[in-house]
Design a protein around this motif. Structure first.
Motif, PDB file in Angstrom:
ATOM      1  N   VAL A 201      36.485  11.654 -39.793  1.00  0.00           N
ATOM      2  CA  VAL A 201      36.141  11.204 -41.149  1.00  0.00           C
ATOM      3  C   VAL A 201      37.298  10.384 -41.727  1.00  0.00           C
ATOM      4  O   VAL A 201      37.085   9.321 -42.332  1.00  0.00           O
ATOM      5  CB  VAL A 201      35.811  12.409 -42.063  1.00  0.00           C
ATOM      6  CG1 VAL A 201      35.761  12.001 -43.526  1.00  0.00           C
ATOM      7  CG2 VAL A 201      34.497  13.047 -41.642  1.00  0.00           C
ATOM      8  N   SER A 202      38.513  10.839 -41.529  1.00  0.00           N
ATOM      9  CA  SER A 202      39.688  10.146 -42.042  1.00  0.00           C
ATOM     10  C   SER A 202      39.816   8.745 -41.442  1.00  0.00           C
ATOM     11  O   SER A 202      40.084   7.775 -42.150  1.00  0.00           O
ATOM     12  CB  SER A 202      40.949  10.965 -41.754  1.00  0.00           C
ATOM     13  OG  SER A 202      42.047  10.451 -42.449  1.00  0.00           O
TER      14      SER A 202
ATOM     15  N   MET B 174      37.171   6.495 -42.883  1.00  0.00           N
ATOM     16  CA  MET B 174      37.554   6.135 -44.254  1.00  0.00           C
ATOM     17  C   MET B 174      38.632   5.052 -44.271  1.00  0.00           C
ATOM     18  O   MET B 174      38.580   4.135 -45.092  1.00  0.00           O
ATOM     19  CB  MET B 174      38.036   7.375 -45.021  1.00  0.00           C
ATOM     20  CG  MET B 174      36.923   8.350 -45.358  1.00  0.00           C
ATOM     21  SD  MET B 174      37.535   9.849 -46.162  1.00  0.00           S
ATOM     22  CE  MET B 174      37.994   9.194 -47.772  1.00  0.00           C
TER      23      MET B 174
ATOM     24  N   SER C  71      37.504   1.753 -46.290  1.00  0.00           N
ATOM     25  CA  SER C  71      37.913   1.626 -47.697  1.00  0.00           C
ATOM     26  C   SER C  71      38.783   0.388 -47.914  1.00  0.00           C
ATOM     27  O   SER C  71      39.505  -0.051 -47.018  1.00  0.00           O
ATOM     28  CB  SER C  71      38.656   2.886 -48.155  1.00  0.00           C
ATOM     29  OG  SER C  71      39.900   2.998 -47.520  1.00  0.00           O
TER      30      SER C  71
ATOM     31  N   GLN D  14      42.541   3.960 -47.143  1.00  0.00           N
ATOM     32  CA  GLN D  14      42.923   5.352 -47.355  1.00  0.00           C
ATOM     33  C   GLN D  14      42.147   6.281 -46.432  1.00  0.00           C
ATOM     34  O   GLN D  14      40.937   6.173 -46.300  1.00  0.00           O
ATOM     35  CB  GLN D  14      42.645   5.758 -48.799  1.00  0.00           C
ATOM     36  CG  GLN D  14      43.510   5.048 -49.812  1.00  0.00           C
ATOM     37  CD  GLN D  14      43.070   5.311 -51.222  1.00  0.00           C
ATOM     38  OE1 GLN D  14      41.960   4.945 -51.594  1.00  0.00           O
ATOM     39  NE2 GLN D  14      43.921   5.945 -52.001  1.00  0.00           N
ATOM     40  N   GLY D  15      42.869   7.223 -45.830  1.00  0.00           N
ATOM     41  CA  GLY D  15      42.241   8.273 -45.058  1.00  0.00           C
ATOM     42  C   GLY D  15      41.830   9.408 -45.980  1.00  0.00           C
ATOM     43  O   GLY D  15      41.957   9.327 -47.210  1.00  0.00           O
ATOM     44  N   LEU D  16      41.339  10.488 -45.402  1.00  0.00           N
ATOM     45  CA  LEU D  16      40.853  11.631 -46.174  1.00  0.00           C
ATOM     46  C   LEU D  16      41.954  12.231 -47.060  1.00  0.00           C
ATOM     47  O   LEU D  16      41.756  12.422 -48.254  1.00  0.00           O
ATOM     48  CB  LEU D  16      40.284  12.691 -45.225  1.00  0.00           C
ATOM     49  CG  LEU D  16      39.680  13.938 -45.848  1.00  0.00           C
ATOM     50  CD1 LEU D  16      38.537  13.563 -46.796  1.00  0.00           C
ATOM     51  CD2 LEU D  16      39.180  14.883 -44.766  1.00  0.00           C
TER      52      LEU D  16
ATOM     53  N   SER E 127      42.852   9.898 -49.895  1.00  0.00           N
ATOM     54  CA  SER E 127      41.840   9.892 -50.955  1.00  0.00           C
ATOM     55  C   SER E 127      41.949  11.123 -51.842  1.00  0.00           C
ATOM     56  O   SER E 127      41.822  11.032 -53.063  1.00  0.00           O
ATOM     57  CB  SER E 127      40.440   9.801 -50.357  1.00  0.00           C
ATOM     58  OG  SER E 127      40.261   8.555 -49.723  1.00  0.00           O
TER      59      SER E 127
ATOM     60  N   THR F 100      48.220   6.009 -50.796  1.00  0.00           N
ATOM     61  CA  THR F 100      47.836   5.017 -49.796  1.00  0.00           C
ATOM     62  C   THR F 100      49.069   4.515 -49.066  1.00  0.00           C
ATOM     63  O   THR F 100      50.196   4.716 -49.514  1.00  0.00           O
ATOM     64  CB  THR F 100      47.074   3.831 -50.433  1.00  0.00           C
ATOM     65  OG1 THR F 100      46.451   3.062 -49.414  1.00  0.00           O
ATOM     66  CG2 THR F 100      47.987   2.955 -51.253  1.00  0.00           C
TER      67      THR F 100
END
Length: 144
Positions: free
Chosen positions: A114-115, A118, A122, A126-128, A131, A136
């Motif tokens: 997921v990270s 993202m 994004s 930004q990773g998880l 966020s 950042t």
């Protein structure tokens, strides 16, 4: 102060995701080297708890380097650094929380996936953990 807007100041974010990958590879190599250096000091009993030893040294390496300069050595090599929501370098608390978030996401592969998605999707890359903390990674500002 605040984080640069990726639409108005895209240069701060240009290539950051690929630089983060290269920085991660460099950091992994450095951490493996650190584990290899520490292992003899455990009278090689560290082989019995090698994953735990790696986890502890990885956490310590990331926390100390990020708290000391808002970037790991790999990030410094690639010219990027972390900034908080207000555009400031990380303090010790933010460095600890970011390192903890990273460690949890690495331990849970779906969170790491997921990270990564993202970061790729994004506008700020930004990773998880970024966020959740409002942080950042940016290209380091030029120093004259």
């Amino acid at each position: 102060m605040h984080l640069p807007d990726p639409d108005i100041q895209p240069d701060f974010y240009a290539g950051v995701t690929s630089k983060r990958l290269l920085a991660w590879i460099i950091d992994v190599i450095l951490i493996i080297g650190l584990v290899a250096v520490v292992l003899p000091f455990t009278a090689f009993t560290g082989f019995f708890f090698l994953p735990f030893l790696h986890l502890v040294l990885s956490f310590a390496y990331r926390f100390v380097t990020i708290a000391g300069g808002s970037a790991t050595f790999g990030m410094r090599f690639t010219g990027i650094e972390f900034r908080d929501l207000n555009g400031r370098k990380f303090d010790g608390t933010t460095a600890f929380l970011h390192t903890l978030g990273y460690t949890v996401s690495v331990a849970v592969p779906i969170l790491q996936l997921v990270s990564i998605v993202m970061m790729l999707a994004s506008s700020r890359g930004q990773g998880l953990t970024d966020s959740l903390l409002g942080t950042t990674a940016l290209n380091r500002r030029a120093r004259f």
